[in-house]
Design a protein around this motif. Sequence first.
Motif, PDB file in Angstrom:
ATOM      1  N   ARG C  64      65.101  -8.862  31.239  1.00 30.02           N
ATOM      2  CA  ARG C  64      64.181  -8.358  32.274  1.00 30.02           C
ATOM      3  C   ARG C  64      64.929  -7.935  33.532  1.00 30.02           C
ATOM      4  O   ARG C  64      64.500  -7.059  34.267  1.00 30.02           O
ATOM      5  CB  ARG C  64      63.124  -9.407  32.602  1.00 30.02           C
ATOM      6  N   CYS C 122      55.405  -6.739  36.812  1.00 25.36           N
ATOM      7  CA  CYS C 122      54.756  -6.269  35.588  1.00 25.36           C
ATOM      8  C   CYS C 122      53.569  -5.372  35.930  1.00 25.36           C
ATOM      9  O   CYS C 122      53.363  -4.327  35.315  1.00 25.36           O
ATOM     10  CB  CYS C 122      54.274  -7.457  34.754  1.00 25.36           C
ATOM     11  N   GLY C 165      56.316  -2.816  31.805  1.00 29.71           N
ATOM     12  CA  GLY C 165      55.433  -3.639  32.630  1.00 29.71           C
ATOM     13  C   GLY C 165      54.252  -4.162  31.826  1.00 29.71           C
ATOM     14  O   GLY C 165      53.908  -5.344  31.900  1.00 29.71           O
TER      15      GLY C 165
END
Lengths: 100, 262, 314
Positions: C64, C122, C165
């Motif tokens: 991430r 996100c 996301g």
Amino acid sequence: MSDDTKNTEWPLWEVFYQPKDGKPFEHAGSVHAPDAEMALQNARDTYARRNEGIALWIVPSDQIIASTPEDVGPFFDPANDKPYRHPQFYSVPRAVKKRK
Amino acid sequence: MSTFDTIPQTRKEALIEILLRLGDDRLIHGHRLSEWAGHGPELEEDLALANVALDMIGHASSLYAYAAELDGKEDEDYYAYFRDDIDFKNIAMVELPRGDFAFTMARQFLFSAFSYFLYDKLIKTVDDEQFNGMLQKHFKEIKYHLRHSREWVFRLGDGTDESHKRTQDAFDEIWMYTGEMFDMDEADKAAIKHNLFVDVTSFKDEWKNLVNETLEEATLSVPDYDQYMFSGSRQGRHTEHLGPLLAQMQFLRRSHPDAEWK
Amino acid sequence: MDTQKQLDEFQQRIDNGEKIEPKDWMPERYRKQLIRIMSQHAHSEIVGMLPESNWITRAPSLKRKMVLLAKVQDEAGHGLYLYSGTETLGVERRELVEDYIYGNAKYSSIFNYPTLTYADICVIGWLVDGAAIVNQTMLAKSSYGPYARANIRICKEESFHKKQGYEMLAKMTSGTPEQKRMAQDAVNRWWWPTLMMFGPHDTDSPNSAELIKWGVKTKTNDELRQSFVDRMVMEAEAIDVTLPDPDMKYNEKTGHWEFGEIPWDEFWSVVKGDGPMNRERIKARRKAYEEGEWVREAAMQYARKKKLKEGKAS
């Protein structure tokens, strides 16, 4: 490119990249850079992040000489009536076509 | 793996230790570079710094993944998120705060030059296919990092009076942390025995030559190689800068260790 | 002054779907409007790096972290393409940048909200980039060639932004109770500001008609907003997250989702500078610009010295 010592704006360069071996170069966009080496690096860092190309050209933007809109007629229209320059102008015997 | 001066006993332990040493250098350095995102001196350089940071974090991630496979850990994240300061094996130079652009480029240059010679030798030595494959891939990117940072050292050193001063200050400040790159300990020696590492002192002169040449061309003076040098980070004895860095990096993952975050 | 004949011919070219290129004749007002909206778009990309880069060093996994860093880097690239496109209209990047960090030039107000938890990252990918894609897909057909081309490139690169996301948000909404809470809270905070991204209602948007007439835009703010809402309702349902609008209902006749009243007072106040993060965002960009000055200057000085040396040698 300006020689004004106060101006800290880096000159503009046009970036061209070759997408694959043997292919012609295409215009990618522009970058600002203080000199040719950095222009090349900036072009790499900006326009080759996703394996877009295998080679780069950079050219100072003010060195590009472009045709003007007024040139459109005299430059490009005459080519319109020359079909014999295009392969579709010619017919090929059917047997030859099939073998491709 | 344990910390401090424990000597790897097996080939596997020696390999894990090397993977983590290389990985930690790259993760921590990448972290510092990533702090530039959105704050670079010019847009083009913002992109460049992010590229280098991405390369380094990517290198760390693949080195960790291999270590995890050997070490029976779940994945690469274990090493980044669940170890403490004293477990990290990176050299102190890469954990120093980001500093100004001159500091960032001076550090990048010194470290990339070191990595360049190290990887060049490792590729010819490392007797482990998977590890060697990674090194070869990373080497290409290291060459670019070296080129980019070296070109900047020229421009900053020989640019304006201000840039010259900032760059000289940066090299002077970093200098005491350069010695660690060439420290050798028992873990290195264990790995060398298994053809998994090289004697880093063997290319110190090549590194020095490149640094001397570069600084000279950049009109900078080379600090004293024989001055006091910080050491001990490879064994977990870091500066005070690593703790806050890890606190930031690890807090979310550690607050919710059972959650899925990948 | 632009003559009526020139204007008519120009309009004819637009109506024929022709692209306008930098050296072509264009009404002064078309040029001005383009500089305004293209540079606003560019500033938005650049300011947009800040709320997201806020989480790079804290991202909860290496994967991430890299995704986020690559995304923030893309925003820098998009800003760069857009500034380059604007520069074809005869302005320098420097002027444009100074217009928003020292002047009154605007950027998208969405970036004047803070990112409080990782779920915000996100949700920005899902909602904010989702809205941006709707807008940019339209702009990829813009009548101004360089703007259209910049948007084509942006759309190509941006497809992963929304996906990453949405993917991570789905993991959070099906994750631990804490993750669910963070996810829902982020959706609650970002939903209305995202709807404002499409701009005021058509009736309150003075520039809209002109931009559409000139083919810079091809759809109105309300049309774009509606198509966005229709899609988001489905996507929210699929990942089990609630959109914070009690008035949301499906209209069988129109086939569209009707939504509640957007808090326009808040919109105008943030546009005018009074949002939670306006001052900080500008301060951060100013700082980067001013601290970068000596670097830009050094590089130029070095280039000048080198040229001088080469000149002497030859």
